[in-house]
Each structure stands twice: as C-alpha cells, then as structure tokens.
Design a protein around this motif. Structure first.
Motif, short mmCIF file in Angstrom:
data_model
loop_
_atom_site.label_atom_id
_atom_site.label_comp_id
_atom_site.label_asym_id
_atom_site.label_seq_id
_atom_site.Cartn_x
_atom_site.Cartn_y
_atom_site.Cartn_z
N SER A 34 8.29 4.01 13.82
CA SER A 34 8.77 3.62 15.04
C SER A 34 9.46 4.55 15.77
CB SER A 34 9.56 2.43 14.98
OG SER A 34 10.12 1.83 16.52
N GLN A 35 10.33 5.12 15.18
CA GLN A 35 11.37 6.22 15.86
C GLN A 35 10.43 7.52 16.19
OE1 GLN A 35 14.69 7.61 13.60
NE2 GLN A 35 15.10 9.38 14.95
N TYR A 36 9.39 7.92 15.26
CA TYR A 36 8.51 8.90 15.35
C TYR A 36 7.58 8.79 16.75
CZ TYR A 36 4.50 12.13 14.64
OH TYR A 36 3.62 12.99 14.85
N ILE A 37 6.94 7.57 16.71
CA ILE A 37 6.17 7.26 17.79
C ILE A 37 6.93 7.15 19.00
CG2 ILE A 37 4.83 5.30 18.71
CD1 ILE A 37 3.88 4.63 16.08
N ASN A 38 7.89 6.77 19.20
CA ASN A 38 8.82 6.70 20.38
C ASN A 38 9.29 7.95 20.87
OD1 ASN A 38 9.01 3.90 21.78
ND2 ASN A 38 8.97 3.50 19.37
N GLU A 39 9.43 8.92 20.12
CA GLU A 39 9.75 10.36 20.36
C GLU A 39 8.73 11.16 20.58
OE1 GLU A 39 12.39 11.51 17.31
OE2 GLU A 39 14.01 10.19 17.76
N ASN A 40 7.65 11.06 20.05
CA ASN A 40 6.42 11.94 20.08
C ASN A 40 5.26 11.63 20.57
OD1 ASN A 40 7.31 14.18 18.02
ND2 ASN A 40 8.03 12.46 17.14
N MET A 41 5.01 10.33 21.02
CA MET A 41 4.03 9.65 21.68
C MET A 41 4.14 9.73 23.32
SD MET A 41 1.98 7.14 19.02
CE MET A 41 0.78 6.74 20.30
N ALA A 58 3.02 -2.60 13.65
CA ALA A 58 3.21 -2.49 12.33
C ALA A 58 3.12 -3.91 11.70
CB ALA A 58 4.48 -1.78 11.77
N VAL A 59 2.34 -4.16 10.83
CA VAL A 59 2.35 -5.24 10.33
C VAL A 59 2.45 -5.34 8.60
CG1 VAL A 59 0.35 -7.38 9.85
CG2 VAL A 59 0.32 -6.26 12.11
N TYR A 60 3.14 -6.36 8.28
CA TYR A 60 3.57 -6.54 6.96
C TYR A 60 3.74 -7.83 6.53
CZ TYR A 60 8.01 -6.05 9.28
OH TYR A 60 8.96 -6.02 10.26
N PRO A 61 3.63 -8.22 4.97
CA PRO A 61 3.59 -9.59 4.59
C PRO A 61 5.02 -10.14 4.84
CG PRO A 61 3.07 -8.16 2.94
CD PRO A 61 3.43 -7.27 3.89
N ASN A 62 5.10 -11.52 5.35
CA ASN A 62 6.19 -12.31 5.61
C ASN A 62 6.94 -12.58 4.29
OD1 ASN A 62 8.38 -13.64 6.66
ND2 ASN A 62 7.00 -15.30 7.49
N ARG A 63 7.71 -11.65 3.76
CA ARG A 63 8.43 -12.11 2.62
C ARG A 63 9.85 -12.13 2.83
NH1 ARG A 63 5.47 -8.04 -1.65
NH2 ARG A 63 3.39 -8.93 -1.78
N GLN A 64 10.76 -12.92 2.00
CA GLN A 64 12.02 -13.17 2.26
C GLN A 64 12.91 -11.91 1.89
OE1 GLN A 64 14.02 -16.05 -0.21
NE2 GLN A 64 15.84 -15.93 0.64
N HIS A 65 12.34 -10.98 1.17
CA HIS A 65 12.93 -9.70 0.80
C HIS A 65 11.62 -8.52 1.14
CE1 HIS A 65 15.34 -6.62 -1.19
NE2 HIS A 65 14.40 -6.22 -1.43
N LEU A 66 12.02 -8.07 2.29
CA LEU A 66 11.02 -6.85 2.47
C LEU A 66 11.55 -5.53 1.75
CD1 LEU A 66 8.73 -5.93 4.41
CD2 LEU A 66 10.55 -4.88 5.83
N PRO A 67 10.42 -5.12 0.71
CA PRO A 67 10.90 -3.92 0.14
C PRO A 67 11.64 -2.69 0.81
CG PRO A 67 8.83 -4.73 -0.70
CD PRO A 67 9.41 -5.68 0.73
N LYS A 74 11.38 0.55 0.58
CA LYS A 74 10.35 1.58 0.97
C LYS A 74 9.58 1.18 2.26
CE LYS A 74 6.83 -0.38 -2.08
NZ LYS A 74 6.00 -0.10 -3.10
N THR A 75 9.41 -0.13 2.43
CA THR A 75 8.41 -0.65 3.64
C THR A 75 9.56 -0.39 4.92
OG1 THR A 75 7.18 -1.97 2.04
CG2 THR A 75 7.11 -2.53 4.65
N ARG A 76 10.68 -1.04 4.81
CA ARG A 76 11.39 -1.03 5.90
C ARG A 76 11.83 0.23 6.20
NH1 ARG A 76 14.86 -4.15 3.69
NH2 ARG A 76 16.62 -2.55 2.98
N VAL A 77 12.15 1.17 5.60
CA VAL A 77 12.29 2.72 5.70
C VAL A 77 11.21 3.23 6.55
CG1 VAL A 77 12.67 5.04 4.84
CG2 VAL A 77 14.13 3.10 4.12
N PHE A 78 10.15 3.15 6.02
CA PHE A 78 8.90 3.51 6.47
C PHE A 78 8.48 3.04 8.19
CE2 PHE A 78 4.30 2.87 7.70
CZ PHE A 78 3.71 4.20 7.40
N VAL A 79 8.57 1.79 8.09
CA VAL A 79 8.35 1.03 9.52
C VAL A 79 9.47 1.79 10.61
CG1 VAL A 79 8.32 -1.01 10.84
CG2 VAL A 79 7.28 -0.96 8.68
N ASP A 80 10.82 1.69 10.06
CA ASP A 80 11.66 2.04 11.01
C ASP A 80 11.58 3.61 11.43
OD1 ASP A 80 12.99 -0.32 10.77
OD2 ASP A 80 14.62 0.46 9.61
N ALA A 81 11.33 4.53 10.37
CA ALA A 81 10.96 5.73 10.60
C ALA A 81 9.77 6.13 11.43
CB ALA A 81 11.00 6.74 9.41
#
Length: 300
Positions: A290-297, A270-279, A281-288
């Motif tokens: 990651s959990q989905y992939i490791n549970e389902n793939m 998962a690649v995203y802009p290197n900003r001091q403050h990560l939005p 919505k982006t943080r929630v999406f990446v975390d969710a």
C-alpha cells in the motif's frame, strides 16, 4: 497417521478436486494420497468419497466432515501464526495472485525492495488474467480490480484505478480524434479479452445520459498486449489507469473522451481471507505494498 495430517490430506483432495492434484501440492503420489484417504475412512468407519474412474465427489459424511475440517485447520494455522508472530520477524511462503499486468508493472518492482527488507519471506506468484480460485489455490493475498462476492474475504482498497480511453498521437493524427462516444464506431478499437469474454461494450456519461457503445474491436487480448498494440498505432484502447499512466505522462499515449467516461468504483484491492488472526507476513506485505503504490504510482 496423526488425525490432523489425515484432515490436511482429505481437505487438499476436496479443494483440488482430485488425488493427482492433491498429491502434486503435497509432494505425494496419487496412490499415496489414495492410501491415506482409505486409512482415514477405515479409522472413521465411513466412506468420504464416491469414486469412479472419471469423477470424485463427497458423500454426505464427507461433506459434513469437510465443513468442520476447514474450520479446524484454519484455527490451527491461526494458532501457529500467533506463536510465530511473537518473534516479530515475518517469514514463510506468501502465495500471491495477480493479473499478468499487475504482476509485471507493480508487483515485480515492489518485490525487489520488499525481498531485501524481509529476506525470510518467499513469494509464489500465481498469475492469471482469466481468474484464479482464491480458495482452491490457497491464496494469501490477491490483487483484484473489484471487491470479491465471497463474504469470507476482506478487501482493502490500495488505489483508485479508473478506465482510460487512449491512443497513440500517431494514430490520432492519421484517423482523427473522437469527440463523442459514437465517433468510436468509425475507429479501430482494441479490446481486452479475459475470462472468455471480450470487453467491447464501453459505457459513457456525457452529463445528460449514460449510454453503452459496442465498439468495432479489431484486436483483442490481455491488457499488456492491448497496450502494446496501442503503442504500435493500431487503434484506440480502453485500459486501466495503472497500466497506461506512465505512457500518458510521457506523451506516448493520449487520452480521449476523458470527460465522458462513466465513473465506476474501480480500484486495485488487496484481498485476503477473513480470519481472526491475519498472519504477520500477510499484514506486513499488504502494508508495504500500500505504501509503495501510493508513493510510486501516478494518482488518477
């Protein structure tokens, strides 16, 4: 026009490369964009673009301004994101870039549940096996198979994704199973074609030496079509683990030369802009995700 709005239009023109494309993204006509840029130039007292009927390029002043505008607009976005995050409810548009195969096999099933959990987040999916410009397309998150060269992005590994060489049992019964990499020269091979290149150079490591074999490519296409061709008994394919793990588990495809495939640091990131403050919505999406992939793939 407010100075920030002028900067936004100016930056959009630079990133998109034309008034027409900038207008499409901003919901304006190209003439409307041109007028806004002209007023911006008049107010600053400098020319920002060199314009001809066929090209558009930045002047020296325009180049200097663009470098500052990107930082200013990013800071404003971060500041607004900080305020929005105080509500603890992710919301807004997420621009996600991914290959066709990842979009269909991973993202769409994941988004079914994610959208129910976060109804205020909408998704714009940018698909493309030929590559997407993360900066120009203003991508929030991209799913890639390698770390980006740009230092302005952060890459978070979601799961390892090695190559798998495989074929249908029917094909192998008809033509035989290769036991060495050189045996592939006598087989029909199915290769991926992306970014204007065909991946017909396959690398192997038998424990003694690493060697590269240029296979006999009888069919090329994006990963999804190569997988479909393999399932139709057309030949031997080299495909990403995520793309064929289910078919291998059910026996529809059979791996070959598994002990000789060169191990690369290949994964889904998962690649995203290197900003001091990560939005948020982006943080929630990446975390969710990651959990989905490791549970389902299926892990490699």
């Amino acid at each position: 026009m407010h100075p920030i709005s002028e900067m936004s239009v100016f930056t959009e023109v630079v990133q998109s490369g034309s008034f027409v494309e900038a207008g499409r993204r901003l919901g304006l006509t190209s003439s409307g964009v041109s007028k806004k840029i002209s007023r911006f130039e008049d107010r600053l007292g400098v020319r920002l673009f060199n314009r001809t009927t066929r090209s558009l390029s930045l002047t020296e002043a325009g180049t200097a301004l663009f470098e500052r505008c990107e930082d200013i607009l990013a800071a404003i976005e971060d500041a607004e994101g900080t305020a929005k995050d105080l509500s603890s409810v992710p919301k807004g548009m997420l621009r996600i870039a991914a290959s066709d195969a990842l979009s269909l096999q991973v993202l769409v099933p994941f988004l079914d549940g994610f959208s129910k959990d976060y109804p205020d987040v909408s998704v714009l999916l940018l698909q493309g096996d030929g590559g997407i410009n993360l900066l120009n397309e203003r991508v929030d998150v991209a799913l890639l198979f390698e770390r980006p060269a740009e230092t302005s992005f952060i890459a978070r590994k979601l799961i390892d994704d090695p190559w798998v060489i495989c074929a249908s049992p029917e094909y192998l019964e008809r033509y035989g199973t290769p036991t060495t990499s050189s045996d592939l020269l006598d087989h029909h091979c199915l290769t991926i074609h992306a970014k204007g290149q065909t991946s017909d150079q396959w690398t192997f490591d038998d424990g003694n030496e690493v060697q590269s074999v240029r296979v006999n490519s009888t069919f090329s296409g994006i990963g999804l079509t190569v997988k479909a061709a393999a399932l139709q008994n057309m030949g031997i394919a080299r495909l990403a683990h995520f793309l064929v793990s289910s078919e291998i588990a059910t026996g529809r495809l059979k791996p070959v030369l598994a002990d000789q495939i060169k191990v690369d640091d290949r994964a889904i990131y998962a690649v995203y802009p290197n900003r001091q403050h990560l939005p948020f919505k982006t943080r929630v999406f990446v975390d969710a995700l990651s959990q989905y992939i490791n549970e389902n793939m299926i892990a490699p």
